[in-house]
Structures are given as structure tokens and as C-alpha cells.
Motif scaffolding. Structure first.
Motif, mmCIF file in Angstrom:
data_model
loop_
_atom_site.group_PDB
_atom_site.id
_atom_site.type_symbol
_atom_site.label_atom_id
_atom_site.label_comp_id
_atom_site.label_asym_id
_atom_site.label_seq_id
_atom_site.Cartn_x
_atom_site.Cartn_y
_atom_site.Cartn_z
ATOM 1 N N CYS A 63 0.848 -1.193 0.000
ATOM 2 C CA CYS A 63 0.000 0.000 0.000
ATOM 3 C C CYS A 63 0.880 1.238 0.000
ATOM 4 O O CYS A 63 1.961 1.243 0.598
ATOM 5 C CB CYS A 63 -0.887 -0.012 1.250
ATOM 6 S SG CYS A 63 -2.054 1.374 1.387
ATOM 7 N N HIS A 64 0.403 2.284 -0.659
ATOM 8 C CA HIS A 64 1.110 3.564 -0.615
ATOM 9 C C HIS A 64 0.144 4.669 -0.193
ATOM 10 O O HIS A 64 -1.079 4.491 -0.225
ATOM 11 C CB HIS A 64 1.742 3.904 -1.973
ATOM 12 C CG HIS A 64 0.746 4.313 -3.021
ATOM 13 N ND1 HIS A 64 0.103 3.413 -3.841
ATOM 14 C CD2 HIS A 64 0.269 5.540 -3.394
ATOM 15 C CE1 HIS A 64 -0.710 4.052 -4.672
ATOM 16 N NE2 HIS A 64 -0.630 5.352 -4.413
ATOM 17 N N LEU A 65 0.702 5.779 0.179
ATOM 18 C CA LEU A 65 -0.072 6.969 0.494
ATOM 19 C C LEU A 65 0.775 8.180 0.138
ATOM 20 O O LEU A 65 1.989 8.075 -0.029
ATOM 21 C CB LEU A 65 -0.463 6.998 1.976
ATOM 22 C CG LEU A 65 0.686 6.990 2.993
ATOM 23 C CD1 LEU A 65 1.153 8.407 3.342
ATOM 24 C CD2 LEU A 65 0.270 6.270 4.267
ATOM 25 N N GLN A 66 0.121 9.303 0.005
ATOM 26 C CA GLN A 66 0.838 10.545 -0.272
ATOM 27 C C GLN A 66 0.388 11.601 0.726
ATOM 28 O O GLN A 66 -0.798 11.891 0.864
ATOM 29 C CB GLN A 66 0.606 10.993 -1.713
ATOM 30 C CG GLN A 66 1.274 10.059 -2.716
ATOM 31 C CD GLN A 66 1.102 10.487 -4.152
ATOM 32 O OE1 GLN A 66 -0.004 10.746 -4.592
ATOM 33 N NE2 GLN A 66 2.196 10.536 -4.891
ATOM 34 N N THR A 67 1.359 12.145 1.430
ATOM 35 C CA THR A 67 1.110 13.189 2.413
ATOM 36 C C THR A 67 2.047 14.349 2.102
ATOM 37 O O THR A 67 2.568 14.456 0.986
ATOM 38 C CB THR A 67 1.306 12.639 3.846
ATOM 39 O OG1 THR A 67 0.949 13.649 4.792
ATOM 40 C CG2 THR A 67 2.720 12.160 4.087
ATOM 41 N N LEU A 68 2.256 15.233 3.061
ATOM 42 C CA LEU A 68 3.155 16.364 2.871
ATOM 43 C C LEU A 68 4.329 16.256 3.826
ATOM 44 O O LEU A 68 4.162 15.882 4.994
ATOM 45 C CB LEU A 68 2.425 17.683 3.113
ATOM 46 C CG LEU A 68 1.251 17.998 2.180
ATOM 47 C CD1 LEU A 68 0.569 19.282 2.623
ATOM 48 C CD2 LEU A 68 1.714 18.093 0.738
ATOM 49 N N VAL A 69 5.501 16.589 3.336
ATOM 50 C CA VAL A 69 6.683 16.624 4.197
ATOM 51 C C VAL A 69 6.416 17.497 5.415
ATOM 52 O O VAL A 69 6.816 17.171 6.540
ATOM 53 C CB VAL A 69 7.896 17.159 3.407
ATOM 54 C CG1 VAL A 69 9.095 17.362 4.316
ATOM 55 C CG2 VAL A 69 8.238 16.226 2.254
ATOM 56 N N GLN B 286 5.342 17.117 -1.569
ATOM 57 C CA GLN B 286 4.685 15.817 -1.518
ATOM 58 C C GLN B 286 5.650 14.746 -0.982
ATOM 59 O O GLN B 286 6.816 14.691 -1.362
ATOM 60 C CB GLN B 286 4.213 15.433 -2.912
ATOM 61 C CG GLN B 286 3.410 14.147 -2.991
ATOM 62 C CD GLN B 286 3.019 13.866 -4.419
ATOM 63 O OE1 GLN B 286 3.875 13.694 -5.296
ATOM 64 N NE2 GLN B 286 1.717 13.834 -4.691
ATOM 65 N N LEU B 287 5.125 13.904 -0.104
ATOM 66 C CA LEU B 287 5.903 12.778 0.427
ATOM 67 C C LEU B 287 5.114 11.500 0.151
ATOM 68 O O LEU B 287 4.003 11.327 0.664
ATOM 69 C CB LEU B 287 6.151 12.938 1.919
ATOM 70 C CG LEU B 287 6.853 11.757 2.601
ATOM 71 C CD1 LEU B 287 8.265 11.566 2.044
ATOM 72 C CD2 LEU B 287 6.907 11.965 4.106
#
Length: 214
Positions: free
Chosen positions: A166-172, A207-208
Motif C-alpha cells: 500500500c502507498h499513500l501521499q502526504t506532505l513533508v 509531496q511525500l
């Protein structure tokens, strides 16, 4: 304090849409282009419409306080960019002052990055981590273990289905979220490009992408 977790049903739709503008308050991604209805059309409604069994709800003493919108295989949903294009058209965002300001800033950021040959944020696709998620809680539910319970149910669903990762994208800049995802076993993956248009405390954000193998 009693935490309950279950999947979405259509009877939850009104309460979930009422909750959506409050989740993420105070975080770097709490407000995007300033139009909650169209933001929900991109990041919430497609999961309720197409993947209700992967939309997990958290209740605290009977009150809805958050959700995890999951997708076992990202190919099952239209891409974020396609959902965004549709929201722009259907909600006439180019006629609304706050979204127009956001998109103008995003265009300027993209041009700035292109001149400097720097990447910008975008979709992620890798067969090693085909699933993805978005998780959101109202401020008063943070620190109650509701987020951990949501994530535990979601990861168990993926393991049962045999999903490889699984992946996700958050903010640094969303350091609280990054710490939480790290505790849940996700690790940073790839570059950390700028997110065009988005600002937090007057500064650009990045984006992280984080991944977890199952």
C-alpha cells in the motif's frame, strides 16, 4: 471513551459529507483550493460511490469523527488528475475566486519548477504497492487511537485480499501525519516534489510518498 470502526453504508452519506469540511483542520493539507464540496468530489465521493467496502468510518462514543478512504488497487479509480478535471468542470471552479487564485498560483509554481527542471507532485503507480489510502480525523479525535484503529482494519483487509503493498501521499510539512504513518510501518519512497499552488503558513509544501509492503 468507546471507539467503533465499520465500513460505509449509503445511510452514512449525509453525516460523512457534513464531517468532511472539518477533517484535517489545522494541518498543512486541511484546506486545498477553498471549496469543500468539490474537494470532497475528488477525495471522498468516488470512494463512497465505487469502493464502499474500502471506506472505513471511525466513531467516538457514537459520533462520527473520521474516515479512511481506501482503494485496494489504484487502477480501480480514475486518476486524481482526472477526478480533478471533472470537479473543475462540474463545480465551475474557474468562476470562483478562491479556486481561481489557487489554480493561478499552481500554474505559476509549475512554470517556476519547469524553468529550474524540478519535478512537481503527481500520481504514484507501482505494482509493488497498488493500494492507497486517505485518512482524515476531526481535531478532537486526534490522540484517541481512532486513526490507529482505522489503519489496522484497512491493513487487515488488504492482507486478507492478498494485496502486496500500500502507498499513500502526504506532505513533508505535515510532521504529525508523517510520524503516525511511520509508526504504522510506512516508509518514505522517492523524491519530495513541490505541490503546485498549495501553501502552508505562506510557504510552499512538498509531496511525500510513503509505502508499506504486506
Amino acid at each position: 471513551m468507546v471507539i467503533a470502526i465499520r465500513t460505509f453504508t449509503d445511510a452514512d452519506r449525509t453525516a460523512l459529507r457534513a464531517l468532511a469540511p472539518r477533517v484535517g483542520e489545522g494541518s498543512p493539507s486541511g484546506s486545498l483550493w477553498g471549496h469543500p464540496e468539490s474537494e470532497a468530489a475528488v477525495y471522498l465521493d468516488p470512494y463512497a460511490d465505487l469502493l464502499p467496502d474500502s471506506l472505513w468510518l471511525a466513531f467516538l462514543d457514537g459520533a462520527l469523527v473520521g474516515y479512511l478512504a481506501g482503494c485496494p488497487d489504484s487502477a480501480e479509480l480514475p486518476s486524481e488528475s482526472r477526478r480533478m478535471d471533472r470537479a473543475i468542470r462540474e463545480h465551475r471552479l474557474l468562476l470562483r475566486a478562491r479556486p481561481v487564485a489557487f489554480f493561478a498560483r499552481a500554474l505559476a509554481d509549475t512554470g517556476w519548477a519547469a524553468l529550474r527542471r524540478r519535478p512537481t507532485a503527481g500520481d504514484f503507480a507501482d505494482p509493488a504497492w497498488p493500494a492507497h489510502l486517505h485518512i482524515n480525523l476531526v481535531p478532537e479525535a486526534r490522540g484517541t487511537r481512532a486513526a490507529e484503529e482505522l489503519m489496522t482494519h484497512w491493513l487487515q483487509q488488504l492482507r486478507t485480499a492478498g494485496t502486496p503493498g500500500c502507498h499513500l501521499q502526504t506532505l513533508v510539512e505535515n510532521t504529525r501525519a508523517v510520524r503516525f504513518f511511520s509508526r504504522m510501518g510506512f516508509t518514505p519512497h522517492g523524491p519530495q516534489p513541490m505541490v503546485p499552488g498549495l501553501r502552508y503558513q505562506g510557504r510552499r509544501v512538498h509531496q511525500l510518498t510513503m509505502v508499506k509492503s504486506l
